[in-house]
Design a protein around this motif. Structure first.
Motif, PDB file in Angstrom:
ATOM      1  N   ARG A  55      -4.672   5.733   4.121  1.00 41.28           N
ATOM      2  CA  ARG A  55      -4.764   5.418   2.702  1.00 41.28           C
ATOM      3  C   ARG A  55      -4.573   3.934   2.409  1.00 41.28           C
ATOM      4  O   ARG A  55      -4.770   3.516   1.276  1.00 41.28           O
ATOM      5  CB  ARG A  55      -3.717   6.226   1.912  1.00 41.28           C
ATOM      6  N   HIS A  56      -4.144   3.124   3.398  1.00 38.77           N
ATOM      7  CA  HIS A  56      -3.940   1.709   3.068  1.00 38.77           C
ATOM      8  C   HIS A  56      -5.240   0.934   3.276  1.00 38.77           C
ATOM      9  O   HIS A  56      -5.946   1.146   4.258  1.00 38.77           O
ATOM     10  CB  HIS A  56      -2.802   1.091   3.901  1.00 38.77           C
ATOM     11  N   ALA A 103       0.852  -1.189   0.000  1.00 40.52           N
ATOM     12  CA  ALA A 103       0.000   0.000   0.000  1.00 40.52           C
ATOM     13  C   ALA A 103       0.885   1.234   0.000  1.00 40.52           C
ATOM     14  O   ALA A 103       2.073   1.175   0.317  1.00 40.52           O
ATOM     15  CB  ALA A 103      -0.930   0.017   1.215  1.00 40.52           C
ATOM     16  N   ILE A 104       0.280   2.341  -0.407  1.00 43.77           N
ATOM     17  CA  ILE A 104       0.929   3.649  -0.303  1.00 43.77           C
ATOM     18  C   ILE A 104       0.316   4.331   0.913  1.00 43.77           C
ATOM     19  O   ILE A 104      -0.899   4.315   1.080  1.00 43.77           O
ATOM     20  CB  ILE A 104       0.684   4.499  -1.565  1.00 43.77           C
ATOM     21  N   HIS A 105       1.159   4.895   1.748  1.00 47.19           N
ATOM     22  CA  HIS A 105       0.719   5.426   3.037  1.00 47.19           C
ATOM     23  C   HIS A 105       1.037   6.906   3.168  1.00 47.19           C
ATOM     24  O   HIS A 105       1.878   7.431   2.445  1.00 47.19           O
ATOM     25  CB  HIS A 105       1.444   4.705   4.184  1.00 47.19           C
ATOM     26  N   THR A 106       0.432   7.528   4.137  1.00 46.22           N
ATOM     27  CA  THR A 106       0.964   8.787   4.633  1.00 46.22           C
ATOM     28  C   THR A 106       1.993   8.406   5.702  1.00 46.22           C
ATOM     29  O   THR A 106       1.923   7.326   6.291  1.00 46.22           O
ATOM     30  CB  THR A 106      -0.165   9.695   5.181  1.00 46.22           C
ATOM     31  N   PHE A 165       2.263   9.650  -1.261  1.00 51.14           N
ATOM     32  CA  PHE A 165       1.519  10.688  -0.562  1.00 51.14           C
ATOM     33  C   PHE A 165       2.357  11.601   0.327  1.00 51.14           C
ATOM     34  O   PHE A 165       2.045  12.770   0.495  1.00 51.14           O
ATOM     35  CB  PHE A 165       0.447  10.047   0.335  1.00 51.14           C
TER      36      PHE A 165
END
Lengths: 542, 542
Positions: free
Chosen positions: B383-384, A123-126, A369
């Motif tokens: 966001r994940h 996943a792409i995270h903050t 992000f």
């Protein structure tokens, strides 16, 4: 590796390391590949420190040189993919899975590797979200971190760019993980301890000082009149009416312009001591004039900025400086501070759609992000009031809570001429092509309070329907296709209701929006304002 | 004190301290009052460590003994008000202002002092929010912290109850603040360093070990059939359909019942390895059977729990244990983990209203919030994806994001017979009488996904109007006045749509909800399940 074997496994790994380093913690630089092969096992989750600014570059390069027959299928967990070596581990078949937060510099190559199935993105995270998962379900078996100096017990001094290091070290050290640090120097006595040696297993002195980038320096000479106009509107439409004291913002020229007109435009409006007092921000050089003018009470920092070390050290009443006299930053805590203790976030974006959703994703780039999602939204757990938060909540029709001010500042067109306002975000196409469960929206439209372009400001808090939001956004989208679909009649109504504000509505004569307002017009002016304490990196010297 | 004088001021304070402690950092216990008067100045913000569990009680008592003529108008910034001395500083006129997060044990006296204008509350926070403000606009001039052991350089070992200590120390030490630590013992060599001595100015060995409370121990013998029924419904209506792997929950008997029926009821349903794998939770003794059954992959901890030290140390694959063999907890990071890396939060409350807003505030008590607001809401920066989050988002009609599952488990009546469901929260009256800008709502109704009582479950995600939410809540409110206003006809429709689920709708025969499901029925059973490693505090022994 079954988690239940973790403890025994840690001992076995350290025993293998001891064959290389002996009884101590110091590994000779030329044995680093052997050391990494000794402590890393195929399938491991590896937290490689890639920060916004400093990079564990020697460890990254060494990891990329491992033998993929011996070490493969690593699961990389890292904030930022900044260096070619961060992708080389996938290209060479050493790693196969990635969880991350930002990949700006490597975004195109990352998209290619995903398309070629050379790696799978978890996943792409903050940022803060990624740290959270490193404590829960992305716990690292190995952490490869970076600091300025170590002593022989493994105590680390990070210098001003503390950034992610303590968080990564804590996540690994207290899960039976192996923590390896690269340092520029091994010394007998550290200026201060940032990370206790008990949390660090192995230390290697890198042949070269670690790579670090002055990401937060904006040359005032490159600020244009449009940036200044937008900065003036931001102050007149947001900072002043909402009394915004605590804030965080991005690194574009528009926000650099805000920093540089605080001591002029904002002071003229009598706002000194009333707005922009507490920043959660790296030590931006363009903040120097506002600090010297006494506009700023304090700044809490994610990281530092190259060249600002002496200035920061000499302003301990403003920056988080330790008893040793140097900055300690902390990206995890600064993200918490930005989320829970700021009333305003100002961001920028590549694209924004009819509902105010924004994204920097394009079909051929996976950018990630960074911190914007975390700071670009109201923290729903927030319970302390402030004038800004209460007023924003009231405008949004909230009865029981306030709202964070989330401002997007974006010119109607990007520097390359592409429109910033679009009917459909490229993020939707990227989601389909990359197989993401949801499109990578950076800041959700329903979290945005204001959008500012060179044409005007719209206040989305006051909109009561999706149609109104859309009309408000079109009204400030200029001569883009998106903006051309505006309804001139509707705009009058939106202006009357304070939803759309043109410069004239804010009492701003566009002709007066010039560089004359800038408290510093060049890098040299910043150096002067700092009393010679700011030492710009070579690339910023003419 | 003007912030610009901070640095000089720190030096002056330390010079005054040196007159008492000499060149080192160690203050004799009998000189502590002199020391505090030397380093604290009237008007200071003082961060006094009051945690959920451990207390800087010697420093709190010493602070309360200062001469209010010399030291007054302190602004106390502390997580928890647990001890009478935490209020004595206000009663004696030493402090006058308070920012805090939780005041459970002192909530009644606190309300009296506010009414008598003996103190002014800045705001009530959730924990993470308070830490954030300690970095930005509530930066402490003095921090009074607590640890297990110190060495002569001021390095601190917190033991398993690390809790708030590193965060408070960091907030003060890097703002020119003075950090004073009370410890149980001063030793030559620490088991590990949790807080570097460079961040600690002064150390005092307390005459008695610090106070600490086993807040997270629930005796299985006190779990009743109603708790078990609710726990069964929680698993059948939430954990199982949403595949909840990562979670955090409260400390009531209902959630203790969930912990204790994982290895029985949940295992019978084939859920081992599928649900409740990653906890963000203190080491609850009632979690032992699930851990021993291999149900739990790991637990990240806010603090520790008395009596669990040896058990935790012997399960390093489950808990965050350092190379020294002992737990390191971290409340700030655990709050981040609970916010960003958990799909489910289960809380409890005193009152819940027609829109699902809940509160533990009553007119004569100011209890505060603790961690529930932070964990009892979706992190909008998340966001994940995960199956639980995506499904909850879909049910709520979200197109671009998921939703956190936020469950309130509450019996229709409190143990004292008062109805848990009310038309109007007492929080609204408290807000008026105490002069708060907003009523102290613990968890907002629009953040709640499910409410579970002994009568049934309602899924608020599927509700499409305030009227539907209200009807759903009334349907499970039993024979309270609130519940009696339910519309029997509407309930059939809500059941068909899966908004209201009675036990029979979930395939649960109420008669089978008995203590037989408990994997441990007594404290002794927990000790046995731990292989004798759990050592219950005396109060829990029969």
């Amino acid at each position: 590796m079954p988690e239940t074997l973790q403890r025994t496994d840690r001992a076995a790994r350290l025993a293998r390391a001891r064959a290389i380093v002996g009884a101590g913690k110091i590994c000779p630089a030329e044995r680093i590949t052997d050391l990494l092969e000794a402590v890393i096992v195929s399938g491991d989750r590896v937290a490689l420190e890639g920060d916004n600014q400093k990079q564990a570059d020697f460890l990254a390069a060494s990891l990329a040189k491992l033998d993929p027959v011996r070490v493969h299928d690593l699961h990389m967990v890292q904030s930022v993919l900044a260096l070619p070596d961060h992708l080389a581990v996938f290209e060479r078949g050493i790693a196969s899975r990635l969880d991350f937060a930002f990949a700006g510099p490597q975004s195109r190559r990352l998209a290619e590797l995903v398309a070629a199935k050379s790696l799978r993105i978890g996943a792409i995270h903050t940022y803060l979200e990624l740290y959270a998962r490193m404590l829960v379900d992305l716990t690292p078996q190995v952490a490869l971190i970076v600091a300025d100096k170590a002593d022989r017990d493994g105590n680390l001094y990070t210098g001003p760019n503390t950034e992610d290091t303590p968080t990564i070290a804590e996540a690994a050290a207290f899960r039976g993980g192996i923590v390896v640090a690269q340092v520029n120097e091994i010394v007998d006595r550290l200026p201060r301890v940032d990370i206790p040696g008990d949390w660090v297993d192995l230390v290697v002195q890198s042949p070269r000082p670690y790579a670090i980038d002055p990401l937060f320096t904006r040359d005032p000479a490159r600020i244009r009149n449009e940036n200044i106009l937008m900065a003036m509107m931001a102050i007149a439409a947001v900072y002043e009416p909402y009394q915004v004291a605590r804030l965080n913002h991005g690194i574009g020229y528009a926000t650099a312009a805000i920093e540089l007109i605080l001591p002029t435009f904002a002071a003229r409006r009598g706002l000194k001591g009333k707005i922009a007092r507490n920043f959660v921000l790296n030590p931006h050089p363009t903040l120097i004039p506002a600090i010297e003018a006494g506009f700023v009470d304090n700044v809490y920092c994610f990281g530092s900025e190259l060249g600002m070390e002496r200035y920061v050290a000499s302003r301990p009443h403003v920056f988080p400086v330790g008893a040793d006299g140097n900055l300690r930053s902390n990206r995890a805590l600064a993200q918490v501070a930005g989320q829970y203790a700021c009333d305003l976030f100002v961001g920028a974006t590549l694209q924004i759609d009819a509902q105010g959703n924004s994204s920097t994703a394009t079909k051929d780039r996976i950018t990630g992000f960074g911190g914007a999602p975390n700071m670009g939204a109201d923290a729903r757990g927030r319970r302390h009031p402030s004038p800004a938060w209460l007023r924003a909540g009231e405008e949004a029709g909230e009865r029981l809570r306030g709202r964070k001010l989330v401002v997007q500042m974006v010119q109607t067109r990007q520097p390359n001429g592409a429109p910033s306002f679009v009917e459909r975000l490229d993020a939707f196409d990227l989601a389909s092509s990359a197989g993401f469960a949801l499109p990578p929206v950076m800041v959700h439209g329903d979290d945005v309070s204001h959008v500012i372009t060179e044409r005007g400001v719209c206040n989305l808090l006051r909109c009561r329907s999706p149609q109104e939001r859309e009309a408000a956004l079109r009204a400030i989208a200029g001569d883009t296709d998106f903006g051309k679909r505006q309804d001139a009649d509707a705009i009058d109504g939106l202006r009357r209701r304070g939803i759309v504000m043109l410069p004239s509505d804010l009492g701003i004569d566009v002709a007066t929006a010039t560089r004359d307002w800038l408290a510093a017009k060049t890098i040299d002016d910043l150096v002067s304002a700092s009393g010679g304490l700011y030492v710009p990196p070579a690339r910023f010297l003419s």
